[in-house]
Design a protein around this motif. Structure first.
Motif, PDB file in Angstrom:
ATOM      1  N   SER A  45       1.241  -1.147   0.123  1.00  0.00           N
ATOM      2  CA  SER A  45      -0.116   0.053  -0.154  1.00  0.00           C
ATOM      3  C   SER A  45       0.608   1.339  -0.304  1.00  0.00           C
ATOM      4  O   SER A  45       1.877   1.396   0.610  1.00  0.00           O
ATOM      5  CB  SER A  45      -0.632   0.139   1.139  1.00  0.00           C
ATOM      6  OG  SER A  45      -1.859   1.609   0.738  1.00  0.00           O
ATOM      7  N   LEU A  46       0.480   2.476  -0.577  1.00  0.00           N
ATOM      8  CA  LEU A  46       1.206   3.281  -0.830  1.00  0.00           C
ATOM      9  C   LEU A  46       0.366   4.363   0.488  1.00  0.00           C
ATOM     10  O   LEU A  46       0.931   5.082   0.943  1.00  0.00           O
ATOM     11  CB  LEU A  46       1.083   4.200  -1.173  1.00  0.00           C
ATOM     12  CG  LEU A  46       0.762   3.285  -2.982  1.00  0.00           C
ATOM     13  CD1 LEU A  46       0.786   4.221  -4.361  1.00  0.00           C
ATOM     14  CD2 LEU A  46       2.633   3.506  -2.756  1.00  0.00           C
ATOM     15  N   THR A  47      -0.636   4.072   0.984  1.00  0.00           N
ATOM     16  CA  THR A  47      -1.041   4.777   2.179  1.00  0.00           C
ATOM     17  C   THR A  47      -1.555   4.371   3.612  1.00  0.00           C
ATOM     18  O   THR A  47      -1.334   4.935   4.700  1.00  0.00           O
ATOM     19  CB  THR A  47      -2.097   5.050   1.788  1.00  0.00           C
ATOM     20  OG1 THR A  47      -3.727   4.248   1.639  1.00  0.00           O
ATOM     21  CG2 THR A  47      -2.481   6.384   1.095  1.00  0.00           C
TER      22      THR A  47
ATOM     23  N   ASP B 210      -0.066   1.914   6.474  1.00  0.00           N
ATOM     24  CA  ASP B 210       1.712   1.892   6.704  1.00  0.00           C
ATOM     25  C   ASP B 210       1.527   0.061   7.338  1.00  0.00           C
ATOM     26  O   ASP B 210       1.997  -0.283   7.980  1.00  0.00           O
ATOM     27  CB  ASP B 210       1.717   2.985   7.920  1.00  0.00           C
ATOM     28  CG  ASP B 210       0.763   2.842   9.378  1.00  0.00           C
ATOM     29  OD1 ASP B 210       0.063   2.642   8.965  1.00  0.00           O
ATOM     30  OD2 ASP B 210       1.535   4.101   9.786  1.00  0.00           O
TER      31      ASP B 210
ATOM     32  N   PHE C  42       5.221  -1.296   2.222  1.00  0.00           N
ATOM     33  CA  PHE C  42       4.581  -0.113   2.695  1.00  0.00           C
ATOM     34  C   PHE C  42       5.557   1.048   1.659  1.00  0.00           C
ATOM     35  O   PHE C  42       6.264   0.732   1.463  1.00  0.00           O
ATOM     36  CB  PHE C  42       4.894   0.767   4.318  1.00  0.00           C
ATOM     37  CG  PHE C  42       3.914   2.000   4.635  1.00  0.00           C
ATOM     38  CD1 PHE C  42       2.243   2.161   3.959  1.00  0.00           C
ATOM     39  CD2 PHE C  42       4.801   2.908   4.668  1.00  0.00           C
ATOM     40  CE1 PHE C  42       2.607   3.031   3.758  1.00  0.00           C
ATOM     41  CE2 PHE C  42       4.373   4.250   4.708  1.00  0.00           C
ATOM     42  CZ  PHE C  42       3.548   4.484   4.496  1.00  0.00           C
ATOM     43  N   LYS C  43       4.271   1.399   0.616  1.00  0.00           N
ATOM     44  CA  LYS C  43       5.251   2.417  -0.470  1.00  0.00           C
ATOM     45  C   LYS C  43       5.767   1.858  -1.284  1.00  0.00           C
ATOM     46  O   LYS C  43       7.213   2.692  -0.927  1.00  0.00           O
ATOM     47  CB  LYS C  43       5.203   3.692   0.529  1.00  0.00           C
ATOM     48  CG  LYS C  43       4.882   5.101   0.984  1.00  0.00           C
ATOM     49  CD  LYS C  43       5.335   6.373   2.570  1.00  0.00           C
ATOM     50  CE  LYS C  43       4.094   6.923   2.428  1.00  0.00           C
ATOM     51  NZ  LYS C  43       5.069   8.130   3.338  1.00  0.00           N
TER      52      LYS C  43
ATOM     53  N   THR D 278       2.120  -1.388  -5.968  1.00  0.00           N
ATOM     54  CA  THR D 278       1.091  -0.573  -6.036  1.00  0.00           C
ATOM     55  C   THR D 278       0.818   0.009  -7.355  1.00  0.00           C
ATOM     56  O   THR D 278      -0.011   1.279  -7.196  1.00  0.00           O
ATOM     57  CB  THR D 278       1.654   0.520  -4.649  1.00  0.00           C
ATOM     58  OG1 THR D 278       2.233   0.520  -5.318  1.00  0.00           O
ATOM     59  CG2 THR D 278       1.445  -0.338  -3.586  1.00  0.00           C
ATOM     60  N   GLU D 279       1.242  -0.210  -8.241  1.00  0.00           N
ATOM     61  CA  GLU D 279       1.635   0.294  -9.844  1.00  0.00           C
ATOM     62  C   GLU D 279       0.381  -0.345 -10.829  1.00  0.00           C
ATOM     63  O   GLU D 279      -0.026  -1.580 -11.326  1.00  0.00           O
ATOM     64  CB  GLU D 279       2.631   0.770 -10.292  1.00  0.00           C
ATOM     65  CG  GLU D 279       3.258   1.290  -9.673  1.00  0.00           C
ATOM     66  CD  GLU D 279       4.808   1.783 -10.479  1.00  0.00           C
ATOM     67  OE1 GLU D 279       5.095   2.513 -11.543  1.00  0.00           O
ATOM     68  OE2 GLU D 279       5.470   0.767  -9.576  1.00  0.00           O
TER      69      GLU D 279
END
Length: 328
Positions: free
Chosen positions: A205-207, A209, A214-215, A220-221
């Protein structure tokens, strides 16, 4: 043999290459420890029904399905004339297994062995010329399977994640960081044993945590790893089994020809160096280091994939024999 190839050189090679004919993909099923495994068998376009080819089992990163990076490399290998099998491990994707989204090194090692046994039954495959290609985390599973299974005649790894207790501590925040993750995993395991129900966290996830990754890119793409076939969840009870899994212990027990393609800019290169140093019985053994290639770019970016695939092709062609017209 140690060789370094710059990304600029890899791009030049990719641009200069000629296109290969598209492989044919066949959906297949086989069994592993009582569960149905679903796979995709990539068959070279020029396959002759009377000619048994060298074949490869191709496996991807942790928490992934067969349509992600393993599919990319299976297609690359079939383009070059090899029969290539990728599959969903038990508990993942389309394969069976009651416990879902649970990263289990021992189960995945067993599934690789089942995949090798299945490939040996295929009429397109020369059972004496089966190799293993591991990408990222499954590299550790692949070398562990190969160290005890002589049916795997040659091994290649791309962007391998190879750790032992020392590398784990350096990667996950020292003893305290490792203990915290193990505590999270142990609590999830205790809840599962008590209730029979799994509790999931986002894999990426980008959001959020809470995500295991994470990030991070790729997963996430939507135009890369975030595909409909992939379920973006994981069972956090996996932590202790993952953190205590030792891939590097397989190095001195490995006797097959060996190739590794990696980058100092990718994940835990220290583990790859440590593994290669301890690889005392594999002959030949070779490592190719690419400059400035990230872990995730190895999964699907054209130039790194092309450079890695060409090296893997040359390795397996040398150690398993001719792969037919596509490579001639």
């Amino acid at each position: 043999m140690l060789k370094t190839l710059t990304l600029a050189a890899a791009i030049a090679v990719a641009l200069a290459s000629t296109a290969f004919a598209a492989p044919r993909v066949e959906r297949v099923t086989f069994a592993s420890h009582g569960e149905q495994i679903v796979g995709d068998l990539y068959l070279p376009e020029d396959l002759d029904a009377m000619e048994a080819r060298p074949a490869l089992v191709v496996t991807g990163a942790w928490m992934t399905v067969k349509e992600q990076m393993s599919a990319r490399y299976a297609r690359e290998m079939a383009d070059r004339g090899f029969v290539a099998l990728t599959f969903d491990f038990r508990g993942w994707g389309e394969s069976g297994g009651a416990r879902r989204q649970y990263e289990d090194p021992s189960a995945k090692i067993a599934d690789i062995e089942a995949a090798v046994a299945y490939l040996a039954t295929r009429p397109e495959t020369d059972k004496d010329r089966i190799g293993g290609l591991g990408i990222c985390a499954s590299s550790g599973y692949m070398v562990t399977a190969a160290a005890k299974n002589t049916a795997i005649k040659s091994v290649a790894l791309v962007a391998p994640w190879l750790h032992d207790a020392e590398v784990v501590e350096r990667t996950y925040g020292g003893k305290d960081g490792v203990a915290q993750l193990e505590a999270v995993g142990d609590a999830a395991e205790a809840a599962y044993r008590s209730t029979g129900k799994q509790a999931f966290l986002p894999a990426a996830s980008l959001t959020d945590d809470r995500a295991i990754m994470f990030k991070v890119p790729y997963y996430t793409e939507p135009d890369r790893g975030m595909i409909p076939a992939w379920r973006n969840e994981t069972d956090p009870a996996f932590w202790r089994g993952w953190l205590t899994f030792d891939a590097i212990q397989a190095a001195p027990r490995l006797h097959q020809p060996f190739l590794m393609v990696h980058s100092e800019a990718a994940a835990i290169p220290q583990g790859a160096h440590k593994f290669y140093t301890r690889l005392t019985n594999s002959k030949p053994k070779r490592v190719l280091w690419l400059d400035e290639v990230t872990q995730f770019d190895f999964y699907d970016r054209a130039a790194p994939v092309k450079a890695a695939s060409d090296a893997v092709d040359a390795h397996f062609r040398t150690t398993l024999g001719s792969a037919g017209k596509a490579g001639q």
